[in-house]
Design an enzyme around this catalytic site. Sequence first.
Site, PDB file in Angstrom:
ATOM      1  N   SER A 247      48.846  40.384  42.342  1.00 11.11           N
ATOM      2  CA  SER A 247      47.800  40.121  41.353  1.00 11.11           C
ATOM      3  C   SER A 247      48.512  39.721  40.071  1.00 11.11           C
ATOM      4  O   SER A 247      49.706  40.018  39.898  1.00 11.11           O
ATOM      5  CB  SER A 247      47.022  41.416  41.109  1.00 11.11           C
TER       6      SER A 247
ATOM      7  N   TYR B 233      46.006  50.392  37.923  1.00 15.42           N
ATOM      8  CA  TYR B 233      46.075  49.258  38.857  1.00 15.42           C
ATOM      9  C   TYR B 233      47.333  48.427  38.607  1.00 15.42           C
ATOM     10  O   TYR B 233      48.041  48.042  39.546  1.00 15.42           O
ATOM     11  CB  TYR B 233      44.812  48.410  38.695  1.00 15.42           C
TER      12      TYR B 233
HETATM   13  C1  8X3 Z   1      42.688  41.299  39.989  1.00 19.98           C
HETATM   14  C2  8X3 Z   1      43.027  40.745  38.657  1.00 19.98           C
HETATM   15  O1  8X3 Z   1      42.601  40.974  36.136  1.00 19.98           O
HETATM   16  O2  8X3 Z   1      41.380  42.520  37.585  1.00 19.98           O
HETATM   17  O3  8X3 Z   1      43.775  41.632  40.759  1.00 19.98           O
HETATM   18  O4  8X3 Z   1      43.736  42.793  37.194  1.00 19.98           O
HETATM   19  S1  8X3 Z   1      42.682  41.820  37.373  1.00 19.98           S
END
Ligand code: 8X3
Length: 260
Positions: free
Chosen positions: A130, A143
């Site tokens: 990502s 994340y």
């Molecule tokens: C998804 C992109 O901007 O939500 O992997 O991190 S973000």
Amino acid sequence: MARIVVTGASTGIGEATVRRLVDEGYSVVATARRQERLIALSEQTGCSYFAADLTVQEDIDGLVEFLGQEPVAGLVNVAGGALGQDPVASGAIADWQRMYDINVISTLRLTQALLPRFREHGGDLVFLTSTAAHETYPGGAGYTAAKHAERMIANTLRIELVGEPVRIIEVAPGMVKTEEFSKNRLGGEDAAEKVYQGVAEPLVAEDIADIIFWALSRPKHVNIDLVTVRPVAQANSWTVARSADAPEPELPRTALDSIK
Ligand code: 8X3
């Protein structure tokens, strides 16, 4: 017909990748937890499937057994995802642990399981990370930490395996509008819808499947290290063009407020 394993195949980018690779003539083994979705995908595309929870070693072993001795030409690691968008100060430990598990440890488990074959016979490892593997943003640390860690598996492997016939490919998408990513992250349809509100043409899963196919189909001596891809309406994780009437999504703003 080259056989490729695709994880996270029940929805979104994983599912689109299965469809695209089958269309392009690959033999695809789709894996995900939800068997009923895999059955439907198999009926529609002719892919084979094995239902597995990749956080569980027994399921990894089951998948390897299912693959048997027939050659495997590649593994596309798509399974993963985000949970929550809380500031560091109040991030839920369980969410962080789960994100580490589904994005990093599961990817590690399956990569380790298939790597000996790839080292012996050649093979391609694709890591769907990502832009969160390269940047961070308020509310994103759980994340982005997991995605940065997943990226380190790819970066390190590329060094550890230099000279061996294994290609290590990272595809790092920004804003992709899929059925489940933001819904799972934010816990509901309404919050998910706001993420994309007023954004002209977010990427769709097929855009990423297209890049994965392109990277896999380069001549064997060509290693596409990294593709970073965003919609034209996005400059980085926190700079997104929205139409004037669209509200900014609430959660990043909340996160920003909380650090002021
Ligand atoms: C998804 C992109 O901007 O939500 O992997 O991190 S973000």
